[in-house]
Design a protein around this motif. Structure first.
Motif, PDB file in Angstrom:
ATOM      1  N   UNK A 169      37.637  47.214  61.106  1.00  0.00           N
ATOM      2  CA  UNK A 169      37.183  46.433  59.954  1.00  0.00           C
ATOM      3  C   UNK A 169      38.391  46.139  59.075  1.00  0.00           C
ATOM      4  N   UNK A 170      38.751  44.867  58.920  1.00  0.00           N
ATOM      5  CA  UNK A 170      40.011  44.541  58.250  1.00  0.00           C
ATOM      6  C   UNK A 170      40.017  44.881  56.761  1.00  0.00           C
ATOM      7  N   UNK A 171      38.831  44.911  56.148  1.00  0.00           N
ATOM      8  CA  UNK A 171      38.766  45.142  54.701  1.00  0.00           C
ATOM      9  C   UNK A 171      38.617  46.614  54.358  1.00  0.00           C
ATOM     10  N   UNK A 172      38.672  47.474  55.354  1.00  0.00           N
ATOM     11  CA  UNK A 172      38.545  48.914  55.095  1.00  0.00           C
ATOM     12  C   UNK A 172      39.835  49.628  55.479  1.00  0.00           C
ATOM     13  N   UNK A 173      40.114  50.717  54.763  1.00  0.00           N
ATOM     14  CA  UNK A 173      41.303  51.494  55.109  1.00  0.00           C
ATOM     15  C   UNK A 173      41.120  52.130  56.484  1.00  0.00           C
ATOM     16  N   UNK A 174      42.239  52.613  57.005  1.00  0.00           N
ATOM     17  CA  UNK A 174      42.222  53.347  58.270  1.00  0.00           C
ATOM     18  C   UNK A 174      41.220  54.499  58.197  1.00  0.00           C
ATOM     19  N   UNK A 175      41.291  55.265  57.115  1.00  0.00           N
ATOM     20  CA  UNK A 175      40.407  56.426  56.974  1.00  0.00           C
ATOM     21  C   UNK A 175      38.942  55.989  56.994  1.00  0.00           C
TER      22      UNK A 175
ATOM     23  N   UNK B 242      49.481  51.297  66.664  1.00  0.00           N
ATOM     24  CA  UNK B 242      48.846  52.124  65.634  1.00  0.00           C
ATOM     25  C   UNK B 242      47.373  51.759  65.494  1.00  0.00           C
ATOM     26  N   UNK B 243      47.087  50.454  65.526  1.00  0.00           N
ATOM     27  CA  UNK B 243      45.686  50.030  65.409  1.00  0.00           C
ATOM     28  C   UNK B 243      44.851  50.575  66.562  1.00  0.00           C
ATOM     29  N   UNK B 244      45.434  50.528  67.748  1.00  0.00           N
ATOM     30  CA  UNK B 244      44.665  50.998  68.898  1.00  0.00           C
ATOM     31  C   UNK B 244      44.455  52.509  68.805  1.00  0.00           C
ATOM     32  N   UNK B 245      45.434  53.221  68.233  1.00  0.00           N
ATOM     33  CA  UNK B 245      45.250  54.662  68.045  1.00  0.00           C
ATOM     34  C   UNK B 245      44.134  54.929  67.033  1.00  0.00           C
TER      35      UNK B 245
ATOM     36  N   UNK C 189      44.250  47.824  58.263  1.00  0.00           N
ATOM     37  CA  UNK C 189      44.624  47.475  59.638  1.00  0.00           C
ATOM     38  C   UNK C 189      45.760  46.457  59.726  1.00  0.00           C
ATOM     39  N   UNK C 190      45.764  45.463  58.849  1.00  0.00           N
ATOM     40  CA  UNK C 190      46.803  44.426  58.924  1.00  0.00           C
ATOM     41  C   UNK C 190      48.196  45.000  58.684  1.00  0.00           C
ATOM     42  N   UNK C 191      48.258  46.182  58.083  1.00  0.00           N
ATOM     43  CA  UNK C 191      49.561  46.798  57.797  1.00  0.00           C
ATOM     44  C   UNK C 191      50.042  47.689  58.944  1.00  0.00           C
ATOM     45  N   UNK C 192      49.291  47.722  60.044  1.00  0.00           N
ATOM     46  CA  UNK C 192      49.654  48.593  61.165  1.00  0.00           C
ATOM     47  C   UNK C 192      50.177  47.779  62.345  1.00  0.00           C
TER      48      UNK C 192
END
Ligand SMILES: Nc1ncnc2c1ncn2[C@@H]1O[C@H](COP(=O)(O)OP(=O)(O)OP(=O)(O)O)[C@@H](O)[C@H]1O
Ligand SMILES: [Mg+2]
Length: 248
Positions: free
Chosen positions: A88-94, A140-143, A133-136
């Motif tokens: 989800x692009x608008x949510x943090x990784x966590x 990293x995104x796949x992880x 996500x856009x900052x990864x």
């Protein structure tokens, strides 16, 4: 156990899956190989109940995915990571990792967050929890995608070409994590073009060709003899594959 029995899936006149049968028992790692368009992703989508079957039956621990109520239960047993990182692009990784355990499993937030942070740490992303996500990078995104699947504590992990959009270095990062999951006993259905990696981690290899599952063999046999190599289609497929750099 995941049991696929005589599954037929058509798109228009084309039978994309044509009588496919396959079982995956707990503890197994089953790799699905096959050329582009052979039906691998469609099979994964059918196991998830994302496609209506035109024939046959799929059960996950006895739950029939064609039955909406049973499908809802079946989806709690398996988690899928797709080729494209569907974060989800608008949510943090966590938040990407904690969302489903909180909302779907209704588990307490603090507990879920602690587990999510531990999962992220285990894939080397402890310090990226608050990034978007856009900052990864792609790897990293796949992880994160893998963490999001594991956060549901699934009995079965389905992976559809999770490294195919990654460069060799990022591919190696992600494969290393999958290797650790296999060592920990995770049951996997693994669609990949990383043949050498599949050879090292799989219990069995199955080969799809134009919607038919033409070979289902223990990994050693698939590569050793008859099984794989005697089939001209498989021989042709393997001859086009390049080994994973520095992995073997
Ligand atoms: N929603 C759809 N509508 C129509 N045809 C589809 C649809 N989804 C898949 N197909 C067709 O079904 C066939 C199998 O597609 P699928 O994505 O399962 O192949 P694949 O083995 O995963 O290929 P790849 O290695 O390229 O990912 C292809 O011919 C594809 O064009
Ligand atoms: Mg595919």
């Amino acid at each position: 156990m995941i049991a696929v029995e005589g599954v037929v899936k058509r798109f228009g006149a084309q039978a994309v899956l044509n009588g496919v049968s396959l079982t995956v028992a707990p503890g197994e790692v089953v790799t699905i190989l096959g050329s582009s368009g052979s039906g691998k992703s469609t099979l994964i989508r059918c196991i998830n109940g994302l496609e209506r079957l035109d024939g046959g039956r799929i059960t996950v621990d006895g739950l029939d995915v064609a039955n909406p109520r049973q499908l809802a239960q079946a989806r709690r047993l398996s988690a899928t990571v797709f080729q494209l990182f569907n974060l989800y692009p608008h949510m943090t990784v966590l938040r990407n990792v904690t969302l489903a355990p909180e909302v779907v499993l209704k588990r307490p937030g603090a507990e879920v967050e602690a587990e999510a942070r531990a999962l992220l740490a285990s894939v080397g992303l402890a310090d990226r929890a608050d990034a978007y996500p856009a900052q990864l990078s792609g790897g990293q995104r796949q992880r994160v995608g893998i963490c999001r699947a594991l956060a549901m504590n699934p009995r079965y992990l389905l992976l559809d070409e999770v490294t195919s959009a990654l460069d060799p270095e990022m591919t190696a990062e992600v494969l290393a994590i999958l290797g650790r999951l296999v060592s920990a006993g995770t049951t996997m259905v693994f669609v990949t073009h990383e043949v050498e990696f599949a050879r090292r981690i799989s219990t069995r290899i199955v080969f799809l060709d134009h919607g038919r599952l033409i070979v289902d063999l223990p990994t050693d046999q698939f590569f050793a003899d008859a099984g794989g190599m005697a089939h001209p289609r498989i021989k042709q497929f393997l001859s086009k594959m390049t080994p994973v750099g520095g992995q073997s």
